[in-house]
Scaffold this motif. Structure first.
Motif: not given
Lengths: 189, 189
Positions: B105-112
């Motif tokens: 979830a942390v990574a998804l949050n920075e995926a942009h």
DNA sequence: TACGGATTATTCCAGCCGGAATATATCGCA
DNA sequence: TGCGATATATTCCGGCTGGAATAATCCGTA
């Protein structure tokens, strides 16, 4: 070189992509942007994280300013190494699933220490709580949709909701099977 | 009184329900019973955990024996307080969902911070890895079913499989939508 | 029977986290 | 204008984790 970035370190670096800032400013931004839904945001941990990033050369102090007699605030900026580390960390975290040992799984593993009747009640309570969380996430998602925010900025909420819904459905099936004695339970403690 | 038991502390107490034993024996049993699938099992952490349980009166030393010139082994037994703590901890952990902030979830949050093309590739790789994990879990489940083990002893594997499958299906939908540009992505870095 | 490697068993240390303590400044209001 | 509450900003300390160090014994084998 170094071990993977901690969530807070990653968040700090990601903020510094926008512009240099000082730790407390990062802390406020993280709270404002509701990053607390995705990671544990604690001021103490953030200062520690930035200290390590500085030590490892991923960020660098670019000056201090002082407003009134308050403690000096050190402003940090991202280094090239920091930029690479961000990219590498996000890449690795997206690519590779790691078991993070959720507490609920630990509890399930020891659930046979309780009686079947106790377990059913607890599962029902959890089910209810999950429904509430799912509703909250739905509200957040609808609101973001309404404001036409790029989906990449909020799809993590959709991810969380999907996973929670799967847990709720699993619980429903288990509860039903426990009630009908379809699922065998060891002699209660 | 004290904060909730750590996974390893809980596991240690649960073993002592069966009979008194010494730390290394617990360690071996945890490895044998594949508790490593559900929590991180490290000898060092286990000794620390037992030390704390002893300090807090949840377990008590019932004697030491010595084989050859090896270090003394202290055997521990469960106290009544320990038995209550086990019951209370499992109850609480089953009843109340807590967000444990999964790294994904942390990574998804920075995926942009990545380009859309990079993200698609990484999502695909994760999808493949998840399928492998799901297969492994299925094997474990089939084997337990074959040996007619009470389901309460292995339904945690079914839980994990269900949640992983939900994550995989979510990834499939996202990958598809990224490919068809149905999901809008911010200007790449 | 001498050796090396695995097993048995525990301790130690360095790192990360997070709650609490600290200290000043600002703001509302009586 | 004086007071407490809240915001600003950082440091500190205790606790938990886990990899590494330590050390003795057992076992296979040449």
């Amino acid at each position: 070189m170094s071990s993977p970035l901690t969530p807070l370190a990653l968040a700090a670096i990601a903020l510094l992509v926008e512009r240099p800032m000082h730790p407390y400013e990062m802390y406020q931004l993280l709270l404002e942007r509701r990053d607390g839904h995705v990671m544990k945001v604690r001021a103490g941990s953030l200062y520690h994280a930035i200290e390590r990033l500085d030590r490892d050369g991923l960020v660098t102090a670019v000056g201090t300013d002082r407003a009134g007699n308050r403690p000096e605030r050190t402003t940090y900026a991202l280094t090239d190494a920091g930029r690479s580390a961000l990219h590498a960390s996000v890449t690795e975290m997206l690519r590779t699933p790691v078991n993070e040992f959720p507490r609920f799984a630990v509890a399930l593993n020891e659930a046979h220490n309780l009686s079947l009747e106790e377990a059913v009640v607890l599962f029902e309570q959890r089910r209810t709580a999950l429904d509430a969380e799912i509703s909250e996430l739905t509200t957040i998602i609808e609101s973001a949709r309404g404001r036409a925010v790029d989906e990449a900025y909020w799809f993590v909420a959709d991810y969380r909701r999907t996973v929670l819904a799967a847990e709720r459905d699993w619980l429903d099936r288990i509860i039903d099977r426990l009630r009908t004695k379809d699922l065998t339970w060891p002699h209660p403690a």
